[in-house]
Write a protein that holds these residues in place. Structure first.
Motif, PDB file in Angstrom:
ATOM      1  N   VAL A 209      -1.242  -9.886   7.029  1.00 10.38           N
ATOM      2  CA  VAL A 209      -0.162  -8.927   6.814  1.00 10.38           C
ATOM      3  C   VAL A 209       0.444  -9.160   5.431  1.00 10.38           C
ATOM      4  O   VAL A 209       0.744 -10.304   5.080  1.00 10.38           O
ATOM      5  N   PRO A 210       0.616  -8.115   4.628  1.00 10.37           N
ATOM      6  CA  PRO A 210       1.226  -8.304   3.309  1.00 10.37           C
ATOM      7  C   PRO A 210       2.725  -8.558   3.432  1.00 10.37           C
ATOM      8  O   PRO A 210       3.450  -7.788   4.068  1.00 10.37           O
ATOM      9  N   TRP A 288       0.687  -3.802  -2.396  1.00 11.93           N
ATOM     10  CA  TRP A 288       0.268  -3.450  -1.043  1.00 11.93           C
ATOM     11  C   TRP A 288       1.421  -3.646  -0.059  1.00 11.93           C
ATOM     12  O   TRP A 288       1.595  -2.842   0.867  1.00 11.93           O
ATOM     13  N   ALA A 289       2.232  -4.666  -0.250  1.00 12.57           N
ATOM     14  CA  ALA A 289       3.377  -4.874   0.644  1.00 12.57           C
ATOM     15  C   ALA A 289       4.341  -3.680   0.586  1.00 12.57           C
ATOM     16  O   ALA A 289       4.850  -3.225   1.616  1.00 12.57           O
ATOM     17  N   LYS A 290       4.587  -3.169  -0.617  1.00 17.07           N
ATOM     18  CA  LYS A 290       5.459  -1.984  -0.752  1.00 17.07           C
ATOM     19  C   LYS A 290       4.814  -0.756  -0.108  1.00 17.07           C
ATOM     20  O   LYS A 290       5.478   0.013   0.583  1.00 17.07           O
ATOM     21  N   ASP A 291       3.525  -0.579  -0.341  1.00 17.35           N
ATOM     22  CA  ASP A 291       2.837   0.564   0.249  1.00 17.35           C
ATOM     23  C   ASP A 291       2.747   0.430   1.769  1.00 17.35           C
ATOM     24  O   ASP A 291       2.829   1.423   2.504  1.00 17.35           O
ATOM     25  N   PHE A 292       2.581  -0.810   2.246  1.00 17.58           N
ATOM     26  CA  PHE A 292       2.560  -1.061   3.689  1.00 17.58           C
ATOM     27  C   PHE A 292       3.889  -0.650   4.316  1.00 17.58           C
ATOM     28  O   PHE A 292       3.918  -0.010   5.381  1.00 17.58           O
ATOM     29  N   ALA A 293       4.990  -1.022   3.662  1.00 15.35           N
ATOM     30  CA  ALA A 293       6.315  -0.650   4.174  1.00 15.35           C
ATOM     31  C   ALA A 293       6.477   0.858   4.212  1.00 15.35           C
ATOM     32  O   ALA A 293       7.023   1.424   5.179  1.00 15.35           O
ATOM     33  N   LEU A 294       6.012   1.528   3.155  1.00 18.43           N
ATOM     34  CA  LEU A 294       6.102   2.986   3.109  1.00 18.43           C
ATOM     35  C   LEU A 294       5.240   3.609   4.201  1.00 18.43           C
ATOM     36  O   LEU A 294       5.694   4.504   4.938  1.00 18.43           O
ATOM     37  N   LEU A 295       4.033   3.132   4.337  1.00 16.76           N
ATOM     38  CA  LEU A 295       3.117   3.683   5.326  1.00 16.76           C
ATOM     39  C   LEU A 295       3.631   3.476   6.744  1.00 16.76           C
ATOM     40  O   LEU A 295       3.616   4.400   7.570  1.00 16.76           O
ATOM     41  N   SER A 296       4.126   2.288   7.031  1.00 18.51           N
ATOM     42  CA  SER A 296       4.568   1.966   8.391  1.00 18.51           C
ATOM     43  C   SER A 296       5.963   2.474   8.699  1.00 18.51           C
ATOM     44  O   SER A 296       6.448   2.292   9.823  1.00 18.51           O
ATOM     45  N   SER A 297       6.612   3.109   7.734  1.00 22.83           N
ATOM     46  CA  SER A 297       7.926   3.700   8.009  1.00 22.83           C
ATOM     47  C   SER A 297       7.814   4.892   8.955  1.00 22.83           C
ATOM     48  O   SER A 297       8.802   5.300   9.562  1.00 22.83           O
ATOM     49  N   ILE A 298       6.618   5.433   9.094  1.00 24.65           N
ATOM     50  CA  ILE A 298       6.359   6.514  10.048  1.00 24.65           C
ATOM     51  C   ILE A 298       5.871   5.875  11.344  1.00 24.65           C
ATOM     52  O   ILE A 298       4.883   5.128  11.343  1.00 24.65           O
ATOM     53  N   PRO A 299       6.558   6.104  12.472  1.00 27.31           N
ATOM     54  CA  PRO A 299       6.189   5.426  13.723  1.00 27.31           C
ATOM     55  C   PRO A 299       4.713   5.568  14.099  1.00 27.31           C
ATOM     56  O   PRO A 299       4.094   4.600  14.550  1.00 27.31           O
ATOM     57  N   ARG A 300       4.149   6.753  13.912  1.00 20.22           N
ATOM     58  CA  ARG A 300       2.729   6.917  14.245  1.00 20.22           C
ATOM     59  C   ARG A 300       1.872   5.976  13.408  1.00 20.22           C
ATOM     60  O   ARG A 300       0.947   5.345  13.920  1.00 20.22           O
ATOM     61  N   ASN A 301       2.192   5.896  12.138  1.00 24.96           N
ATOM     62  CA  ASN A 301       1.393   5.029  11.261  1.00 24.96           C
ATOM     63  C   ASN A 301       1.535   3.565  11.650  1.00 24.96           C
ATOM     64  O   ASN A 301       0.576   2.791  11.581  1.00 24.96           O
ATOM     65  N   SER A 435      -4.540   2.631  -6.468  1.00 26.69           N
ATOM     66  CA  SER A 435      -5.319   1.537  -5.881  1.00 26.69           C
ATOM     67  C   SER A 435      -6.800   1.721  -6.155  1.00 26.69           C
ATOM     68  O   SER A 435      -7.510   0.758  -6.487  1.00 26.69           O
ATOM     69  N   GLN A 436      -7.285   2.939  -6.043  1.00 26.56           N
ATOM     70  CA  GLN A 436      -8.692   3.196  -6.315  1.00 26.56           C
ATOM     71  C   GLN A 436      -9.045   2.900  -7.772  1.00 26.56           C
ATOM     72  O   GLN A 436     -10.098   2.322  -8.062  1.00 26.56           O
ATOM     73  N   GLN A 437      -8.171   3.299  -8.683  1.00 27.75           N
ATOM     74  CA  GLN A 437      -8.430   3.033 -10.091  1.00 27.75           C
ATOM     75  C   GLN A 437      -8.372   1.536 -10.373  1.00 27.75           C
ATOM     76  O   GLN A 437      -9.184   0.996 -11.129  1.00 27.75           O
ATOM     77  N   TYR A 438      -7.422   0.855  -9.734  1.00 30.03           N
ATOM     78  CA  TYR A 438      -7.304  -0.599  -9.880  1.00 30.03           C
ATOM     79  C   TYR A 438      -8.591  -1.282  -9.420  1.00 30.03           C
ATOM     80  O   TYR A 438      -9.124  -2.174 -10.089  1.00 30.03           O
ATOM     81  N   LEU A 439      -9.111  -0.856  -8.271  1.00 27.50           N
ATOM     82  CA  LEU A 439     -10.328  -1.453  -7.735  1.00 27.50           C
ATOM     83  C   LEU A 439     -11.526  -1.168  -8.629  1.00 27.50           C
ATOM     84  O   LEU A 439     -12.384  -2.036  -8.829  1.00 27.50           O
TER      85      LEU A 439
END
Length: 684
Positions: A209-210, A288-301, A435-439
């Motif tokens: 977990v980030p 990723w930790a910031k994006d994880f927080a944003l993504l998981s802010s939606i209950p379904r996600n 993220s894709q460009q970074y990778l």
């Protein structure tokens, strides 16, 4: 990397007692509330329950020792001497070591503090190593931490389709999981002596977990109650879309016939490409930790992330086709994803978009049936996953195995798509693109070469030399010659000799992981210098090689016994209270240079693997993953930054391997073979 002294063992729940289902349910809910807030639970490590037949190990295995301060400091001097650039440099560091060790110096104070810590904890190094080695590391785990294995082809007695390839791997891995969870798996052993199985707790049903505060952790679902009969599901990713299949119903792992139908359904219903959620996992950990927080802010996600984290493992159905005859292309596709082709050099690599790199186990199946494994390294080293993959592939290779190729009469629910809700967080699309460009940039910055020699373990043993030490001396000779060519004032290569890391397992101890073998010894230097000088005779070179391998075997044995240099010195450094000034030894140039791992090396072995690798650990260095277990060839995978002379180093390794072989074929073989430590040596 950062450092944390969070006390993960402060929990009242210990690994000595198997917790009740009710207790585990309560702890699981608390852990997931912490995860949704991205706050690391102080007892996160204890939340992965003990395995049924290994719960006795805390009391039956020895615990990692703290070596004698005098012994470690002498070993440190011995390891620094061959790396010194001048007599003055060595005299200076020896003075600092002696000053550190004097009765009223900092060494005895730090040693006493470390001994007190040892008496208070099951494993004095565990928390420090988890964080410093992995969980506080903030760059992408891809290239920097993750590792991969390439599998042998699908056996001829099994169907030759991507769906069948994925089904075969899934059934075999689930049967291994079933054996592990039910207490039927035999312990790993070295020479019939049982070794620690603690990290197997983090093999299945787990995820990294980030952390929003600069420290990641892992969450385990292995001990949670299963009211919906979902534990035992597998996450499948195809064209960035996540799917859930139930690979185990109650106590029964689905047969290949049913699993083929499940995977074929996913192939048939994956015509469109979905937003690349998986790419987010491979970015810088803080991002990723910031994006994880944003993504998981939606209950379904948040619920979907829970499904991914609790899955047994991930299967990535990668829609690229690395040619199976090209070891480099397959290696790179497994390691960091397929890069744009020469016909489309400006395109962005999307292969890693269909992965979730925080999962400890991720199997990759390409559209041409090439397959392999990608591992997340933070709480589990390579020896457990080597066993998993070896047994998995061995099961598939045996025509008599229980494949259950015919579909069952039972009605199997179709795979369930897990589609994230991104409508109210449109900014996540920009995060995915970045993220894709970074990778793409990260993968493009890397070089990888692959080499197999024309002789292997059988010939080396016939010479009376241990294969692991032989391989290490090949690498040293090759690097020394490379440095002669590329270590000028503005050259990219550091002059030889350089700090060289080889990992040895310390799993004979409870919770043991690895210790460093400092490869460069006086004997190693004497041998390499003889190889560089035309005046040395073949007989002298053979004698010096034997001496170097003998010393290497001794160093390896000491490391597996917890008697190395680096973990002890790390413990001393981290024991320093703020009231004590930093000892001069810790900032000495030679001391710090000795642990700048220009060459990061190690070996694992399975006869079923075609490739194995991971990345370099310093910008001016090389990663050298090798296998010495094949009778007919030695195998090397060499990774580095693109600006390093990677191909040239690989060619030097080839030449050095041939030279060593010729030395012995032109000399009288010894009747007294040196011991090999290959059975106790492990990468990762």
């Amino acid at each position: 990397m950062g450092n944390s002294e969070l006390d993960a063992s402060a929990s009242a729940l210990t690994l000595h007692v198997i917790p009740s289902t009710t207790m585990m349910a309560s702890l699981f809910r608390a852990a997931y509330r912490s995860m949704s807030r991205q706050v690391r639970p102080p007892n996160w490590k204890a939340l992965a329950p003990p395995l049924p037949n290994f719960a006795h190990q805390p009391s039956t295995l020895s615990h990692l020792p703290v070596p004698s301060l005098t012994t470690t400091l002498q070993r440190l001097k011995d390891s620094l001497r061959p790396l010194t650039r001048s007599t003055q440099e060595f005299a200076s560091v020896c003075h600092k070591i002696d000053d550190f060790a004097r009765p009223d110096g900092p060494g005895p104070i730090l040693q006493q503090l470390l001994l007190e810590r040892k008496n208070e904890k099951d494993h004095w190094l565990e928390e420090w190593w988890d964080d410093l080695g992995y969980l506080a590391y903030r760059d992408s785990v891809v290239v920097n931490v993750s590792y991969y294995y390439g599998f042998e082809p699908q056996p001829a007695h099994l169907p030759q389709t991507p769906a069948a390839r994925a089904a075969a791997v899934t059934r075999s891995a689930m049967l291994f999981r079933q054996s592990l969870r039910s207490g039927q798996l035999a312990p790993d052993a070295i020479k019939d002596v049982q070794i620690c199985m603690d990290t197997y707790r983090w093999m299945f049903d787990c995820c990294r977990v980030p952390g929003a505060e600069g420290l990641d952790w892992s969450v385990s679902h292995a001990g949670t109650p299963n009211p919906h009969d979902d534990l035992g599901h597998v996450i499948v990713i195809r064209k960035n879309r996540f799917w859930k299949i139930k690979a185990q119903v109650q106590d029964n792992v689905l047969g290949m016939g049913d699993l083929v139908s499940q995977f074929q359904y996913i192939y048939d219903h994956s015509t469109d490409e979905y937003p690349a959620i998986g790419a987010l996992t491979a970015h810088n950990r803080d991002i990723w930790a910031k994006d994880f927080a944003l993504l998981s802010s939606i209950p379904r996600n948040a619920a979907l992330l829970s499904e991914i984290h609790s899955s047994a493992f991930v299967v990535s159905l990668d829609n690229s086709t690395p040619p199976p005859e090209n070891d480099v292309d397959v290696s790179r596709a497994l390691w960091h994803g397929t890069l744009p082709s020469p016909t489309n050099p400006t395109g962005v690599s999307r292969a890693l978009s269909s992965r979730y790199v925080d999962k400890p186990l991720q199997f990759v199946v390409f559209d041409n049936c090439v397959a392999g494994f990608m591992g997340e390294h933070s709480v589990m080293d390579g020896t457990p996953t080597i066993r998993l993959c070896d047994e998995l592939l061995g099961f598939l290779a045996d025509p008599k195995s229980d494949f259950q190729l015919s579909p069952s009469a039972s009605v199997i629910a179709s795979p369930e798509p897990l589609d994230f809700d991104l409508t109210s967080i449109p900014e996540i699309h920009e995060a995915i693109s970045k993220s894709q460009q970074y990778l793409h940039n990260l993968a493009s910055s890397q070089s990888l070469s692959f080499l197999r020699t024309n002789y292997g373990k059988a010939a080396i043993k016939s010479f009376g030399v241990g294969p692991d030490g032989w391989a290490q001396m090949v690498v040293q000779v090759a690097y020394a010659r490379l440095a002669e060519r590329f270590s000028s004032k503005n050259g990219p290569v550091t002059p030889w000799p350089v700090g060289t890391y080889e990992a040895a397992t310390t799993r004979k101890f409870y919770k043991g992981r690895t210790e460093t073998i400092r490869v460069v010894s006086d004997e190693c230097v004497a041998f390499v210098q003889a190889m560089l000088e035309k005046s040395a005779t073949s007989e002298e070179k053979v004698r010096l090689l034997r001496d170097a391998v003998k010393k290497h075997t001794r160093l390896a044995t000491e490391a597996t016994m917890g008697e190395g240099v680096d973990r002890h010195m790390l413990g001393l450094r981290l024991s320093r209270p703020s009231s004590l000034s930093v000892p001069a030894l810790f900032t000495d140039p030679l001391y710090t240079r000795s642990s700048h791992w220009t060459l990061s090396t190690s070996a694992v072995f399975s006869s079923h693997l075609g490739m194995y690798g991971w990345g370099e650990v310093v910008p001016d260095g090389f990663g050298v993953a090798y296998m010495t277990g094949f009778d007919d060839y030695l195998q090397f995978t060499i990774t580095s930054r693109a600006e390093m002379p990677n191909a040239e180093f690989t060619e030097e390794i080839r030449k050095a391997a041939e030279e060593l072989y010729e030395l012995f074929t032109n000399s009288s073989p010894s009747s007294a073979p040196s011991a090999s430590h290959s059975e106790v040596n492990a990468k990762l």
